[in-house]
Design an enzyme around this catalytic site. Structure first.
Site, PDB file in Angstrom:
ATOM      1  N   ASP A   1       0.871  -1.178   0.000  1.00 32.46           N
ATOM      2  CA  ASP A   1       0.000   0.000   0.000  1.00 32.46           C
ATOM      3  C   ASP A   1       0.904   1.223   0.000  1.00 32.46           C
ATOM      4  O   ASP A   1       1.421   1.611   1.060  1.00 32.46           O
ATOM      5  CB  ASP A   1      -0.881   0.037   1.253  1.00 32.46           C
TER       6      ASP A   1
ATOM      7  N   ARG B   1       4.238   2.791   3.009  1.00 36.31           N
ATOM      8  CA  ARG B   1       5.054   1.777   3.685  1.00 36.31           C
ATOM      9  C   ARG B   1       6.544   2.026   3.439  1.00 36.31           C
ATOM     10  O   ARG B   1       7.385   1.608   4.226  1.00 36.31           O
ATOM     11  CB  ARG B   1       4.687   0.373   3.201  1.00 36.31           C
TER      12      ARG B   1
ATOM     13  N   ARG C   1      -6.760  10.716   2.425  1.00 37.45           N
ATOM     14  CA  ARG C   1      -6.373   9.677   1.461  1.00 37.45           C
ATOM     15  C   ARG C   1      -7.184   9.803   0.170  1.00 37.45           C
ATOM     16  O   ARG C   1      -6.844   9.170  -0.835  1.00 37.45           O
ATOM     17  CB  ARG C   1      -6.580   8.299   2.074  1.00 37.45           C
TER      18      ARG C   1
ATOM     19  N   LYS D   1      -9.803   1.619  -4.878  1.00 35.52           N
ATOM     20  CA  LYS D   1     -10.346   1.176  -3.587  1.00 35.52           C
ATOM     21  C   LYS D   1     -11.072   2.328  -2.899  1.00 35.52           C
ATOM     22  O   LYS D   1     -10.827   3.495  -3.243  1.00 35.52           O
ATOM     23  CB  LYS D   1      -9.231   0.619  -2.694  1.00 35.52           C
ATOM     24  N   HIS D   2     -12.013   2.038  -1.992  1.00 32.96           N
ATOM     25  CA  HIS D   2     -12.452   0.760  -1.429  1.00 32.96           C
ATOM     26  C   HIS D   2     -13.907   0.570  -1.848  1.00 32.96           C
ATOM     27  O   HIS D   2     -14.779   1.281  -1.343  1.00 32.96           O
ATOM     28  CB  HIS D   2     -12.352   0.769   0.078  1.00 32.96           C
TER      29      HIS D   2
ATOM     30  N   HIS E   1     -10.833  -0.907  10.427  1.00 33.05           N
ATOM     31  CA  HIS E   1      -9.805  -1.685  11.109  1.00 33.05           C
ATOM     32  C   HIS E   1     -10.283  -2.110  12.503  1.00 33.05           C
ATOM     33  O   HIS E   1      -9.772  -3.071  13.071  1.00 33.05           O
ATOM     34  CB  HIS E   1      -8.519  -0.876  11.251  1.00 33.05           C
TER      35      HIS E   1
ATOM     36  N   ASP F   1      -9.710  -6.087   0.815  1.00 29.34           N
ATOM     37  CA  ASP F   1      -8.901  -5.429   1.824  1.00 29.34           C
ATOM     38  C   ASP F   1      -8.471  -6.503   2.819  1.00 29.34           C
ATOM     39  O   ASP F   1      -8.932  -7.659   2.759  1.00 29.34           O
ATOM     40  CB  ASP F   1      -9.722  -4.321   2.498  1.00 29.34           C
TER      41      ASP F   1
END
Length: 365
Positions: free
Chosen positions: A73, A81, A142, A172-173, A185, A257
């Site tokens: 990602d 990352r 985002r 996404k998403h 999450h 996801d």
């Protein structure tokens, strides 16, 4: 088809995460048993360009027939990352503030160059969620913005920049996580919009991405009550096979996801999640952390196909879509050169572009 071939076909539908800067024995064991579809890197796996290039090489050494997906990602902003010495990209909101499709396309190109150089060929980006809820704890900056036409235009440009330079993208998403006030999450979010509102706002960028040939669409763990009031999108046949496949006409790869997010795990076991996802019509299943969950899920898919609970023909079709995408983006794969990985990560042109985005948007990287 032998049992071993059957297990390897199912294994091709799994992408797994792990801890550490080297490939652990557990992942090697999974690959021997199931011929994994791919791996995903997180910040916990990243030390330097040279190390990431070597980790990609280790990962590809697991492949028995065709290369694995090495994925990440890498959006920019808070979801990145790969940090310094790689380019520190501003968030999508900053790109949105520029209003420039050319900027978005160039950022996609630069992202692809940095990722390809260290062996990563699948980027789970961009977010084409529309940022319509200021209380949203998980999307926010985002997203390119609150205008679905802007999100569609810049999303398509970034997809083109990534894919024209050899890295598969993911819109996404699906079918939209922008107007939620719960982090998937941690809990299961829900949206209560009418179908006309979904068509007008949430679905518009996905339609554009599909028309532009996006390599994959990533599902959301969001309950879209207008379409399915019992199961979140990832596990809903009405959302995936119905809305995405039949109504929107999407024929590419559907990737989940992370299936270890609490929006799902508070309600279903890994085995149940995998089977429900397959029944819904998902192609690639991400289990990003727990080895036990990964084994449980893959074994459950094997048993479900054997029993007929999941139609084997549908899993064959899913594996065919995944294989076709690998042929598109991994044909002629060569292991990355650590020196080139370092050079690409420190490309001054990319830093200049990131600075230009920050200056034009008024939002620092």
């Amino acid at each position: 088809m032998s049992l071993r071939e059957f297990r390897r076909l199912v294994g091709q539908l799994a992408i797994v995460g792990f801890e550490g800067h080297d490939l652990p024995p557990e992942v090697k064991s999974l690959a021997r048993e199931f011929d994994l579809g791919g791996v995903i890197f997180f910040a916990r796996n990243v030390e330097s360009p040279e190390q990431v290039a070597d980790l990609s090489r280790q990962s590809q050494a697991l492949a028995s027939e065709i290369p694995l997906w090495v994925s990440v990602d890498q959006e920019g902003g808070r979801v990145a990352r790969l940090k310094e010495p790689w380019t520190l990209w501003p968030a999508a909101r900053a790109v949105g503030r520029t209003g420039s499709a050319e900027i978005a396309r160039e950022m996609g190109r630069a992202l692809a160059e940095e990722l390809r150089a260290c062996g990563i060929r699948f980027d789970f980006a961009p977010c084409v969620d529309v940022d319509t809820n200021p209380r949203n704890p998980v999307i926010g900056d985002r997203s390119f913005g609150d205008d679905p036409d802007l999100v569609a235009r810049l999303g398509v440009a970034m997809i083109e920049g990534l894919q024209q330079n050899g890295v598969a993208a993911s819109a996404k998403h699906f079918p939209g996580h922008g107007d939620t006030d719960v982090d998937s999450h941690l809990e299961l979010p829900a949206v209560d919009h009418s179908r006309s509102r979904l068509d007008e706002i949430e679905l518009r960028p996905f339609r554009a991405a599909i028309a532009a040939g996006v390599a994959s669409v990533m599902t959301s763990h969001v309950l879209v009550r207008e379409i399915d009031d019992a199961r979140p999108a990832t596990l809903s046949r009405d959302v995936i096979s119905g809305l995405l496949r039949k109504e929107l006409g999407y024929t590419g790869v559907v990737v989940t996801d992370d299936l270890e997010m609490q929006a799902l795990t508070k309600h279903w076991r890994p085995a149940e999640i995998a089977v429900l996802g397959a029944q819904a019509g998902c192609d690639l299943f991400e289990f990003c952390k727990s080895h036990d969950a990964q084994v449980e899920a893959i074994e459950a898919l094997v048993r479900a196909c054997e029993s007929g609970e999941v139609a084997f023909k549908e899993q064959e079709a899913a594996e065919g879509r995944v294989r076709a995408l690998k042929e598109r983006f991994l044909a002629g794969y060569l292991d990355p050169d650590p020196k080139q990985a370092r050079l690409a990560a420190q490309d001054g042109r990319h830093r200049a572009l990131a600075e230009e985005i920050a200056q034009r948007s008024g939002i620092p990287a």
